[in-house]
Enzyme design. Structure first.
Site, mmCIF file in Angstrom:
data_model
loop_
_atom_site.group_PDB
_atom_site.id
_atom_site.type_symbol
_atom_site.label_atom_id
_atom_site.label_comp_id
_atom_site.label_asym_id
_atom_site.label_seq_id
_atom_site.Cartn_x
_atom_site.Cartn_y
_atom_site.Cartn_z
ATOM 1 C CG HIS A 433 0.213 -7.795 0.436
ATOM 2 N ND1 HIS A 433 1.409 -7.367 1.256
ATOM 3 C CD2 HIS A 433 0.330 -9.139 0.699
ATOM 4 C CE1 HIS A 433 1.920 -8.230 1.921
ATOM 5 N NE2 HIS A 433 1.206 -9.255 1.316
ATOM 6 C CB CYS A 452 0.008 -12.550 0.571
ATOM 7 S SG CYS A 452 -1.431 -12.907 1.316
#
Length: 530
Positions: A433, A452
């Site tokens: 992301h 992440c």
């Protein structure tokens, strides 16, 4: 009521069952027959074979009708040579009884039938063990780590060995069975390079006198050993007076050293540079060997198009038909919230994503902050919802029952996921992301996320992989972002994702290292030598 309980029990059973991984049975095919030549061959007592408790070994000798097979000197010499020199591939010769086998070989002409059978079995057993270790590593990553999602590598070692044995092509096995990736080959080269260095007996660089970073033209007692290490590793060439002055020659050498180790190559000597300089030759060699083992765990067959992420290098490369088409800086998880090792397939691009606060961040970050300041979440554009989906005002939030709520951040440029995320199947609820901390990409140490992977300039990446100049041009994507509406698009071009971990390799005959941010190398090496 009994019917209701029965129904609930069935539902729970089915729900749990969905979490169970499917077990795919491995169908073992019969090994091909071994073609024996007219060299000396004796019958083997099956009880001796059985004492090894190896089904593979039993099947191998079934293929020779329980007769010895290594009568041919050339074949035997090849196997012995491989096991004796397995250290050149980062393995340990004594794991394969190399010394014991050599002793048998020296007495080959006078061995009794029983000793010849024992020698034959030892050759087969240890050579097959060696082949298995080259193909999939000595250790099982699933038994070492809870966050490594890698498919098990299956090798029918009898099939491979017997076919090469029958065709007199044993010398092709070892090359063919190892990983084909360029990084693995560069690691083997790194092992070769480091073996050319002499033993180092340079004193450790102490930081007692290092109260601040050392800059050009400054003086510091630590510089004598710093210069010795630069000369040892070849970052500084020729002779040096070994004074305590940080001269221009040392400055340029430090920049070269820093670049090889993934540090900011500014020539300023701080704790990070000292830490990397203090690695001994032996520790660096152990690091290379640990990385070779790790690469044997990874897939051998790369997809045509893929993303490959090296977590300690903070880098993402997009590779399409063996050509690197995009390179991106990334931010990865901290040592407490590690980015998991994953092999997967990219599925979806989501523009303007919302972000739901995950349990770990809720417990460790949000709840303490909310107890200090009830407007903490409102200031971050995060809305609190109760179990019925109703909005909860910060002052009505029950700090004693924080798990009774859902916390959702609205889309936008300041969203924790930024303006885009890429989804792929995995068991860790992680994804790629954007980020609202875009200044992080300028740092050399980017182990900063909660697991992440954050990507620099993600919209260009999205445009590239969505691969539609009409629907997903830069202008169209900018329009989607400006709308602040959450929309998802399937990635039609197939990309594999390899989210892996390696801290050493070589490039143009130079050793390259990265900081072992999750402290995996030393522990792995120790387990390899257990």
């Amino acid at each position: 009521m009994k019917k209701l309980y029965f129904f609930l029990a069935i539902c729970i059973f089915i729900g749990c069952k969905k979490e169970e991984p499917k077990i795919i049975p491995i169908v073992k095919k019969k090994a091909p027959a071994i073609i024996l030549t007219d060299e000396r061959s004796v019958e083997i007592d099956t009880a001796i074979i059985g004492s090894y408790k190896s089904e593979t070994l039993k099947q191998f000798y079934n293929s020779s009708e329980n007769k010895t097979v290594w009568g041919n000197l050339k074949k035997r010499t090849y196997v012995l040579s491989q096991l004796q020199n397995s250290d050149k591939l980062g393995l340990e010769p004594e794991d394969y009884k190399a010394s014991q086998l050599q002793k048998f070989e020296k007495r080959i002409g006078s061995l009794s039938d029983k000793d010849l059978a024992t020698y034959d079995i030892l050759l087969t057993y240890n050579f097959e063990k060696y082949l298995n270790h080259l193909f999939k590593g000595k250790l099982d990553p699933k038994k070492l780590y809870t966050d490594w999602d890698l498919d098990e590598k299956i090798l029918d070692v009898n099939d491979v060995l017997i076919k090469a044995f029958n065709k007199n092509k044993l010398d092709s096995i070892v090359d063919n069975i190892q990983p084909k990736s360029e990084t693995y080959k560069e690691l083997l080269k790194a092992l070769e390079i480091i073996d050319t260095f002499p033993d180092d007996n340079i004193e450790k660089i102490t930081t007692d006198s290092l109260t601040k970073k050392i800059s050009l033209n400054e003086s510091n007692a630590a510089l004598i050993n710093i210069k010795k290490r630069l000369l040892f590793w070849g970052d500084m060439t020729g002779k040096d007076s070994l004074t305590t002055i940080y001269n221009k020659k040392t400055f340029e050498s430090i920049k070269k050293f820093q670049e090889r180790h993934g540090l900011a190559s500014d020539g300023v000597i701080g704790q990070g540079t000292i830490r990397e300089l203090n690695y001994s030759k032996e520790k660096r060699k152990q690091q290379i060997i640990a990385n070779l083992e790790r690469w044997r765990w990874f897939t051998t067959d790369f997809a045509e198009n893929y993303f490959i992420i090296n977590i300690p290098d903070y880098s993402l490369n997009v590779v399409e038909v063996q050509d690197t088409t995009l390179v991106r800086n990334i931010v990865v998880g901290t040592s407490k919230r590690k980015t998991p090792i994953i092999t997967s397939t990219l599925r979806t691009v989501v523009f303007n994503p919302t972000w739901t606060v995950p349990p770990t961040i809720l417990k460790e970050d949000v709840v303490p902050a909310m107890k200090r300041n009830r407007n903490y979440l409102a200031n971050k554009n995060i809305t609190i919802y109760d179990t019925s989906g109703n909005v909860v005002e910060p002052n009505s939030w029950n700090e004693n029952k924080p798990n009774n709520y859902r916390y959702v951040q609205s889309p936008g440029y300041t969203n924790s996921l930024g303006v885009m995320k890429i989804l792929f199947p995995n068991h860790h609820s992680v994804y790629l992301h954007d980020t609202n901390h875009r200044n992080y990409f300028g740092r050399s140490n980017r182990s900063l996320s909660s697991g992440c992977v954050r990507i620099e300039n993600p919209l260009e990446l999205a445009e590239h992989i969505l691969n539609d100049t009409v629907r997903f041009s830069k202008v169209k994507i900018d329009t989607i972002i400006a709308s602040k509406k959450t929309v998802s698009f399937k990635i039609t071009k197939k990309y594999a994702l390899y989210q892996w971990y390696w801290t050493a390799w070589s490039k143009k005959n130079q050793l390259i290292f990265r900081a072992d941010i999750y402290n995996l190398d030393s522990d792995l090496y120790a387990k390899l030598r257990d």
